[in-house]
Design a protein around this motif. Structure first.
Motif, PDB file in Angstrom:
ATOM      1  N   UNK A 132       0.844  -1.201   0.000  1.00  0.00           N
ATOM      2  CA  UNK A 132       0.000   0.000   0.000  1.00  0.00           C
ATOM      3  C   UNK A 132       0.871   1.239   0.000  1.00  0.00           C
ATOM      4  N   UNK A 133       0.407   2.249  -0.737  1.00  0.00           N
ATOM      5  CA  UNK A 133       1.118   3.522  -0.786  1.00  0.00           C
ATOM      6  C   UNK A 133       0.122   4.668  -0.790  1.00  0.00           C
ATOM      7  N   UNK A 134       0.503   5.766  -0.179  1.00  0.00           N
ATOM      8  CA  UNK A 134      -0.303   6.986  -0.239  1.00  0.00           C
ATOM      9  C   UNK A 134       0.620   8.170  -0.075  1.00  0.00           C
ATOM     10  N   UNK A 135       0.470   9.146  -0.945  1.00  0.00           N
ATOM     11  CA  UNK A 135       1.249  10.372  -0.817  1.00  0.00           C
ATOM     12  C   UNK A 135       0.466  11.373   0.018  1.00  0.00           C
ATOM     13  N   UNK A 136       1.172  12.120   0.853  1.00  0.00           N
ATOM     14  CA  UNK A 136       0.534  13.042   1.782  1.00  0.00           C
ATOM     15  C   UNK A 136       0.739  14.495   1.401  1.00  0.00           C
ATOM     16  N   UNK A 137       1.841  14.780   0.756  1.00  0.00           N
ATOM     17  CA  UNK A 137       2.173  16.151   0.387  1.00  0.00           C
ATOM     18  C   UNK A 137       3.608  16.204  -0.076  1.00  0.00           C
ATOM     19  N   UNK A 138       4.139  17.372  -0.144  1.00  0.00           N
ATOM     20  CA  UNK A 138       5.488  17.575  -0.644  1.00  0.00           C
ATOM     21  C   UNK A 138       6.507  16.780   0.181  1.00  0.00           C
ATOM     22  N   UNK A 139       7.196  15.836  -0.488  1.00  0.00           N
ATOM     23  CA  UNK A 139       8.272  15.036   0.109  1.00  0.00           C
ATOM     24  C   UNK A 139       7.799  14.099   1.217  1.00  0.00           C
ATOM     25  N   UNK A 140       6.519  13.876   1.331  1.00  0.00           N
ATOM     26  CA  UNK A 140       6.009  13.007   2.390  1.00  0.00           C
ATOM     27  C   UNK A 140       5.016  12.003   1.821  1.00  0.00           C
ATOM     28  N   UNK A 141       5.196  10.745   2.218  1.00  0.00           N
ATOM     29  CA  UNK A 141       4.285   9.681   1.818  1.00  0.00           C
ATOM     30  C   UNK A 141       4.435   8.549   2.823  1.00  0.00           C
ATOM     31  N   UNK A 142       3.572   7.569   2.715  1.00  0.00           N
ATOM     32  CA  UNK A 142       3.710   6.340   3.492  1.00  0.00           C
ATOM     33  C   UNK A 142       3.643   5.173   2.521  1.00  0.00           C
ATOM     34  N   UNK A 143       4.420   4.137   2.794  1.00  0.00           N
ATOM     35  CA  UNK A 143       4.449   2.957   1.931  1.00  0.00           C
ATOM     36  C   UNK A 143       4.656   1.725   2.791  1.00  0.00           C
ATOM     37  N   UNK A 144       3.881   0.687   2.507  1.00  0.00           N
ATOM     38  CA  UNK A 144       4.000  -0.583   3.207  1.00  0.00           C
ATOM     39  C   UNK A 144       4.103  -1.695   2.176  1.00  0.00           C
ATOM     40  N   UNK A 145       5.247  -2.363   2.153  1.00  0.00           N
ATOM     41  CA  UNK A 145       5.487  -3.454   1.210  1.00  0.00           C
ATOM     42  C   UNK A 145       5.937  -4.652   2.030  1.00  0.00           C
ATOM     43  N   UNK A 146       5.027  -5.606   2.254  1.00  0.00           N
ATOM     44  CA  UNK A 146       5.322  -6.715   3.140  1.00  0.00           C
ATOM     45  C   UNK A 146       5.526  -6.204   4.563  1.00  0.00           C
ATOM     46  N   UNK A 147       6.640  -6.593   5.153  1.00  0.00           N
ATOM     47  CA  UNK A 147       6.962  -6.131   6.502  1.00  0.00           C
ATOM     48  C   UNK A 147       7.714  -4.803   6.502  1.00  0.00           C
ATOM     49  N   UNK A 148       8.024  -4.302   5.313  1.00  0.00           N
ATOM     50  CA  UNK A 148       8.753  -3.042   5.202  1.00  0.00           C
ATOM     51  C   UNK A 148       7.785  -1.867   5.252  1.00  0.00           C
ATOM     52  N   UNK A 149       8.044  -0.947   6.155  1.00  0.00           N
ATOM     53  CA  UNK A 149       7.224   0.263   6.277  1.00  0.00           C
ATOM     54  C   UNK A 149       8.119   1.471   6.091  1.00  0.00           C
ATOM     55  N   UNK A 150       7.757   2.312   5.115  1.00  0.00           N
ATOM     56  CA  UNK A 150       8.535   3.517   4.826  1.00  0.00           C
ATOM     57  C   UNK A 150       7.665   4.745   5.045  1.00  0.00           C
ATOM     58  N   UNK A 151       8.303   5.819   5.482  1.00  0.00           N
ATOM     59  CA  UNK A 151       7.607   7.081   5.685  1.00  0.00           C
ATOM     60  C   UNK A 151       8.499   8.221   5.224  1.00  0.00           C
ATOM     61  N   UNK A 152       7.870   9.352   4.944  1.00  0.00           N
ATOM     62  CA  UNK A 152       8.631  10.548   4.616  1.00  0.00           C
ATOM     63  C   UNK A 152       9.167  10.547   3.203  1.00  0.00           C
ATOM     64  N   UNK A 153      10.391  11.073   3.039  1.00  0.00           N
ATOM     65  CA  UNK A 153      10.956  11.288   1.706  1.00  0.00           C
ATOM     66  C   UNK A 153      11.207   9.978   0.970  1.00  0.00           C
TER      67      UNK A 153
END
Length: 427
Positions: A346-367
């Motif tokens: 799952x991915x969703x962009x929030x605004x300039x240089x910020x988003x959230x992404x979840x790929x399996x057990x990997x969770x990414x935030x921000x840039x």
């Protein structure tokens, strides 16, 4: 195998991936049917609605896509129904005979029967919707500069987004960026504190399909951006100048974007089930009509735990390709394969240089998540020219803090507020 005719209804992700599979078999004739002459990349619709991208940049001509597929043809028209016994699809009064039919008509906005939503709310499902929202936002700002009436200006400058899923969150974040970087410079006569972006969500949290930690990150960012979150609130009515909530609050607003849910665009002639979707076997064909396959958002196929598969682009791509491959397997006398969803994350962009992404057990935030989001969307966007134009627009906006597409195609008019409204409580 020779002269088998497969009709594919819908030029979305289902249709394009089905055609790619079927076009590899020279003995099959393919007809792709759609009411529009383009494929629309829906995940970027909200950027058209908020003046970040121009409409043609996320649309690709169907006939240009079909050039490389010599056994595929395109028919422009709206499907009116299907006769499964006669194997005929009706397209604007014209009968189109088929040996196999793949239906990928997707969904439409679900207003849940609430008063005023269909009439006064704005859905975000196609290019017309996105253009109307953009014109509405720009018209409201222009009108706010002109009006001396404080109540009218309040309604003009209050933008309400209903629904805290990915579409609602991305749209609210984009509107927050417009408020910060565009309105502040283009409209010096406006008091920026009067411009409000309000996100209303029935649940007590955003982004139910994401992990709680990702949803909390999104909530904190939106609040920092100036988006007002009203969680645990339910809309009960949309009027020409306001949104009424179950709690009794009334939000003055001339612009309400409805992203609270979707319902299937079921084809007359097929029996619909939950959510107006079509139930199929695991192989994606309709149980009573094995020559008809349903894929994508319209398909209702449950996991073992009883949950239906998610109505997202990866599901549509995978099901469209499998439906086509199962048709070819049947023609070759091979066993069909059941659908097994490959989770893409799952991915969703929030605004300039910020988003959230979840790929399996990997969770990414921000840039880092934002960069991944950009790369994935550019990869799946159809057409090299479109990719370059979108990339250049994103780069321009990033380095200049400016949204390049602020042209009003149709100026909207607004009524005067009908009655005084109660100031909502800040939650």
């Amino acid at each position: 195998m020779a002269n088998k005719h497969v009709v594919v209804l819908g030029a979305g992700f289902v249709g394009l991936h089905a055609v790619r599979e079927l076009a590899r078999e020279p003995g099959v004739q393919v007809t792709l049917v759609d009411r529009n002459n383009y494929h629309l990349f829906q995940p970027l619709l909200y950027q058209v609605a908020t003046a970040g991208l121009e409409a043609p940049q996320i649309a690709f001509p169907v006939r240009a896509f079909l050039r490389r597929h010599k056994n595929a043809r395109f028919l422009l028209g709206s499907a009116e129904g299907v006769d499964p016994q006669a194997k005929i699809l009706w397209v604007e009064g014209r009968p189109v005979a088929y040996d196999y039919l793949i239906v990928g008509t997707g969904t439409r906005t679900n207003d849940f029967g609430l008063p005023g939503v269909a009439r006064y709310g704005y859905g975000l499902k196609d290019l017309d919707d996105a253009m109307k929202i953009r014109d509405r936002i720009l018209s409201a700002c222009e009108e706010a500069v002109r009006t001396p009436d404080p109540a009218r200006r309040k309604a003009l400058l209050t933008f309400v987004v209903v629904g805290g899923g990915p579409t609602g969150v991305e749209l609210a974040g984009a509107l927050g960026e417009v408020r910060r970087h565009v309105v502040s410079r283009d409209y010096p006569d406006l008091d920026l504190s009067e411009l409000r972006v309000i996100l209303v969500e029935n649940s007590h949290r955003l982004l139910e399909t994401f992990a709680p930690s990702s949803a909390q990150y999104a909530q904190r960012f939106l609040e920092k951006l100036g988006v007002e979150l009203m969680l645990g609130e339910r809309v009960v009515e949309v009027s020409p100048d306001a949104v009424r909530l179950q709690s009794g609050l009334t939000l003055p607003s001339f612009t309400v974007v409805w992203s609270a849910g979707v319902t299937g665009q079921a084809l007359p002639g097929l029996t619909a089930t939950k959510g107006n979707r079509i139930a199929t076997t695991p192989e994606l064909y309709v149980p009573d009509h094995p020559s008809i396959y349903v894929a994508g958002d319209l398909n209702y196929l449950e996991y073992r735990d009883g949950r239906p598969h998610p109505q997202v682009a990866p599901t549509a791509m995978q099901q469209g390709a499998l439906a086509a491959r199962n048709i070819l397997r049947e023609l070759y006398g091979q066993e069909k394969r059941p659908f097994q969803y490959k989770e893409k994350g799952n991915m969703a962009t929030l605004g300039r240089s910020h988003a959230i992404a979840e790929i399996g057990n990997l969770k990414m935030r921000g840039f880092l998540a934002w960069g991944a989001w950009l790369a994935v969307h550019l990869y799946y966007l159809i057409g090299f020219r479109n990719r370059m134009m979108v990339l250049s627009n994103w780069a321009y906006s990033y380095f200049t803090y400016d949204y390049a597409v602020r042209i009003m195609h149709n100026r909207h008019s607004f009524p005067a507020p009908l009655e005084p409204v109660e100031e909502p409580v800040q939650l």
